[in-house]
Scaffold this motif. Sequence first.
Motif, PDB file in Angstrom:
ATOM      1  N   VAL A  66       2.121   5.304  15.992  1.00 18.56           N
ATOM      2  CA  VAL A  66       2.340   4.083  15.213  1.00 18.56           C
ATOM      3  C   VAL A  66       1.048   3.676  14.511  1.00 18.56           C
ATOM      4  CG1 VAL A  66       1.976   2.706  17.319  1.00 18.56           C
ATOM      5  CG2 VAL A  66       3.150   1.678  15.391  1.00 18.56           C
ATOM      6  N   GLU A  67       1.181   3.101  13.347  1.00 14.54           N
ATOM      7  CA  GLU A  67       0.028   2.519  12.657  1.00 14.54           C
ATOM      8  C   GLU A  67       0.296   1.032  12.460  1.00 14.54           C
ATOM      9  OE1 GLU A  67      -0.156   4.384   8.771  1.00 14.54           O
ATOM     10  OE2 GLU A  67       1.302   2.973   7.954  1.00 14.54           O
ATOM     11  N   SER A  68      -0.756   0.242  12.286  1.00 12.93           N
ATOM     12  CA  SER A  68      -0.557  -1.185  12.029  1.00 12.93           C
ATOM     13  C   SER A  68      -1.472  -1.637  10.904  1.00 12.93           C
ATOM     14  CB  SER A  68      -0.798  -2.002  13.301  1.00 12.93           C
ATOM     15  OG  SER A  68      -2.063  -1.711  13.841  1.00 12.93           O
ATOM     16  N   LYS A  69      -0.962  -2.589  10.128  1.00 13.20           N
ATOM     17  CA  LYS A  69      -1.704  -3.000   8.938  1.00 13.20           C
ATOM     18  C   LYS A  69      -1.266  -4.404   8.516  1.00 13.20           C
ATOM     19  CE  LYS A  69      -3.108  -0.946   4.578  1.00 13.20           C
ATOM     20  NZ  LYS A  69      -3.205   0.266   3.807  1.00 13.20           N
ATOM     21  N   VAL A  70      -2.210  -5.158   7.939  1.00 14.39           N
ATOM     22  CA  VAL A  70      -1.850  -6.440   7.322  1.00 14.39           C
ATOM     23  C   VAL A  70      -1.463  -6.172   5.869  1.00 14.39           C
ATOM     24  CG1 VAL A  70      -2.699  -8.700   6.589  1.00 14.39           C
ATOM     25  CG2 VAL A  70      -3.342  -7.792   8.843  1.00 14.39           C
ATOM     26  N   VAL A  71      -0.234  -6.568   5.540  1.00  8.39           N
ATOM     27  CA  VAL A  71       0.287  -6.422   4.172  1.00  8.39           C
ATOM     28  C   VAL A  71       1.009  -7.727   3.845  1.00  8.39           C
ATOM     29  CG1 VAL A  71       1.841  -5.132   2.654  1.00  8.39           C
ATOM     30  CG2 VAL A  71       0.659  -3.930   4.501  1.00  8.39           C
ATOM     31  N   SER A  72       0.485  -8.492   2.933  1.00  6.59           N
ATOM     32  CA  SER A  72       1.102  -9.780   2.627  1.00  6.59           C
ATOM     33  C   SER A  72       1.891  -9.709   1.318  1.00  6.59           C
ATOM     34  CB  SER A  72       0.020 -10.858   2.504  1.00  6.59           C
ATOM     35  OG  SER A  72       0.586 -12.042   1.982  1.00  6.59           O
ATOM     36  N   ALA A  73       3.160 -10.125   1.408  1.00  7.06           N
ATOM     37  CA  ALA A  73       4.008 -10.113   0.205  1.00  7.06           C
ATOM     38  C   ALA A  73       3.449 -11.037  -0.869  1.00  7.06           C
ATOM     39  CB  ALA A  73       5.430 -10.523   0.572  1.00  7.06           C
ATOM     40  N   HIS A  74       2.842 -12.139  -0.439  1.00 12.20           N
ATOM     41  CA  HIS A  74       2.391 -13.146  -1.408  1.00 12.20           C
ATOM     42  C   HIS A  74       0.925 -12.999  -1.773  1.00 12.20           C
ATOM     43  CE1 HIS A  74       5.788 -15.176   0.845  1.00 12.20           C
ATOM     44  NE2 HIS A  74       6.266 -14.997  -0.370  1.00 12.20           N
ATOM     45  N   ARG A  75       0.081 -12.650  -0.775  1.00 13.12           N
ATOM     46  CA  ARG A  75      -1.359 -12.628  -1.027  1.00 13.12           C
ATOM     47  C   ARG A  75      -1.872 -11.265  -1.461  1.00 13.12           C
ATOM     48  NH1 ARG A  75      -2.205 -15.696   4.681  1.00 13.12           N
ATOM     49  NH2 ARG A  75      -1.931 -17.831   3.963  1.00 13.12           N
ATOM     50  N   THR A  76      -1.163 -10.193  -1.081  1.00 15.78           N
ATOM     51  CA  THR A  76      -1.586  -8.833  -1.483  1.00 15.78           C
ATOM     52  C   THR A  76      -0.372  -8.062  -2.019  1.00 15.78           C
ATOM     53  OG1 THR A  76      -1.221  -7.833   0.700  1.00 15.78           O
ATOM     54  CG2 THR A  76      -3.402  -8.807   0.321  1.00 15.78           C
ATOM     55  N   PRO A  77       0.217  -8.531  -3.114  1.00 16.04           N
ATOM     56  CA  PRO A  77       1.439  -7.884  -3.604  1.00 16.04           C
ATOM     57  C   PRO A  77       1.245  -6.417  -4.006  1.00 16.04           C
ATOM     58  CG  PRO A  77       0.649  -9.538  -5.175  1.00 16.04           C
ATOM     59  CD  PRO A  77      -0.144  -9.712  -3.925  1.00 16.04           C
ATOM     60  N   GLU A  78       0.065  -6.068  -4.523  1.00 17.94           N
ATOM     61  CA  GLU A  78      -0.172  -4.669  -4.908  1.00 17.94           C
ATOM     62  C   GLU A  78      -0.200  -3.772  -3.667  1.00 17.94           C
ATOM     63  OE1 GLU A  78      -0.058  -3.757  -7.898  1.00 17.94           O
ATOM     64  OE2 GLU A  78      -0.213  -5.710  -8.880  1.00 17.94           O
ATOM     65  N   ARG A  79      -0.806  -4.283  -2.578  1.00 22.50           N
ATOM     66  CA  ARG A  79      -0.838  -3.519  -1.322  1.00 22.50           C
ATOM     67  C   ARG A  79       0.586  -3.317  -0.802  1.00 22.50           C
ATOM     68  NH1 ARG A  79      -4.385  -6.034   3.417  1.00 22.50           N
ATOM     69  NH2 ARG A  79      -5.806  -6.333   1.659  1.00 22.50           N
ATOM     70  N   LEU A  80       1.400  -4.360  -0.947  1.00 21.14           N
ATOM     71  CA  LEU A  80       2.806  -4.278  -0.518  1.00 21.14           C
ATOM     72  C   LEU A  80       3.538  -3.177  -1.274  1.00 21.14           C
ATOM     73  CD1 LEU A  80       5.562  -5.688   0.634  1.00 21.14           C
ATOM     74  CD2 LEU A  80       5.568  -6.742  -1.601  1.00 21.14           C
ATOM     75  N   PHE A  81       3.394  -3.151  -2.599  1.00 24.19           N
ATOM     76  CA  PHE A  81       4.089  -2.140  -3.400  1.00 24.19           C
ATOM     77  C   PHE A  81       3.604  -0.741  -3.049  1.00 24.19           C
ATOM     78  CE2 PHE A  81       5.872  -5.471  -5.993  1.00 24.19           C
ATOM     79  CZ  PHE A  81       7.068  -4.911  -6.406  1.00 24.19           C
ATOM     80  N   ALA A  82       2.287  -0.584  -2.912  1.00 22.94           N
ATOM     81  CA  ALA A  82       1.732   0.732  -2.579  1.00 22.94           C
ATOM     82  C   ALA A  82       2.247   1.192  -1.215  1.00 22.94           C
ATOM     83  CB  ALA A  82       0.208   0.671  -2.591  1.00 22.94           C
ATOM     84  N   TYR A  83       2.267   0.276  -0.243  1.00 19.67           N
ATOM     85  CA  TYR A  83       2.710   0.634   1.108  1.00 19.67           C
ATOM     86  C   TYR A  83       4.174   1.075   1.092  1.00 19.67           C
ATOM     87  CZ  TYR A  83       2.831   0.667   6.178  1.00 19.67           C
ATOM     88  OH  TYR A  83       2.927   1.073   7.496  1.00 19.67           O
ATOM     89  N   GLY A  84       5.008   0.284   0.434  1.00 23.52           N
ATOM     90  CA  GLY A  84       6.433   0.596   0.387  1.00 23.52           C
ATOM     91  C   GLY A  84       6.716   1.897  -0.349  1.00 23.52           C
ATOM     92  N   LYS A  85       5.996   2.134  -1.434  1.00 22.48           N
ATOM     93  CA  LYS A  85       6.238   3.344  -2.237  1.00 22.48           C
ATOM     94  C   LYS A  85       5.754   4.610  -1.540  1.00 22.48           C
ATOM     95  CE  LYS A  85       6.838   1.867  -6.885  1.00 22.48           C
ATOM     96  NZ  LYS A  85       6.456   1.880  -8.270  1.00 22.48           N
TER      97      LYS A  85
END
Length: 178
Positions: free
Chosen positions: A51-70
């Motif tokens: 397992v990996e864990s990471k902070v990814v915020s939909a509101h504060r880091t939207p680019e990180r969210l998109f990269a993570y999901g993609k």
Amino acid sequence: MGAHEFEGEVAVVMTPEVPRTPIVGVVMGSKSDWETMRHAVEILTELGVPVESKVVSAHRTPERLFAYGKEAERRGLEVIVAGAGGAAHLPGMLAAISILPVLGVPVQSKALHGVDSLLSIVQMPRGVPVGSLAIGVSGAANAGLLAAAILARKYPAIRDTLARFREVQTAAVGESPE
Ligand code: RP5
């Protein structure tokens, strides 16, 4: 790999080994969610699920969210566990971006005790499902167990560890209430 013989013919049945690289991604909207979300990581680790864990915020880091999901599927993740509190859009947005199953954990918020998180996560529009768990620590631990149960369909080693976990849990419940 295992082999089964059927009337002279040998059928080779592939039994995949659990990869060493993470197959579950546990993400959360803020560092402050870790005290809740660590329970998902801990149960997965106990069950031998990388397992990996990471902070990814939909509101504060939207680019990180998109990269993570993609990138999630290509990187070898098979299930995403996403926890967030308040206007909890992280699980739903990850479900929109990635084809992987997403399990959502409503983190207990201060203002509304997590009811806001729960409703934000559970009320997804038809077509983009999120498997919503209970508010708080129980939800996080159960998200880990549910992720393991999904993976157990593919990996016999995880299935066996999960079955043993259940046996130990059952044996620990005595009949006497005193
Ligand atoms: C959400 O806002 C997070 O998931 C967290 O539960 C909540 C509060 O975040 P912090 O203000 O503690 O960073 O995005």
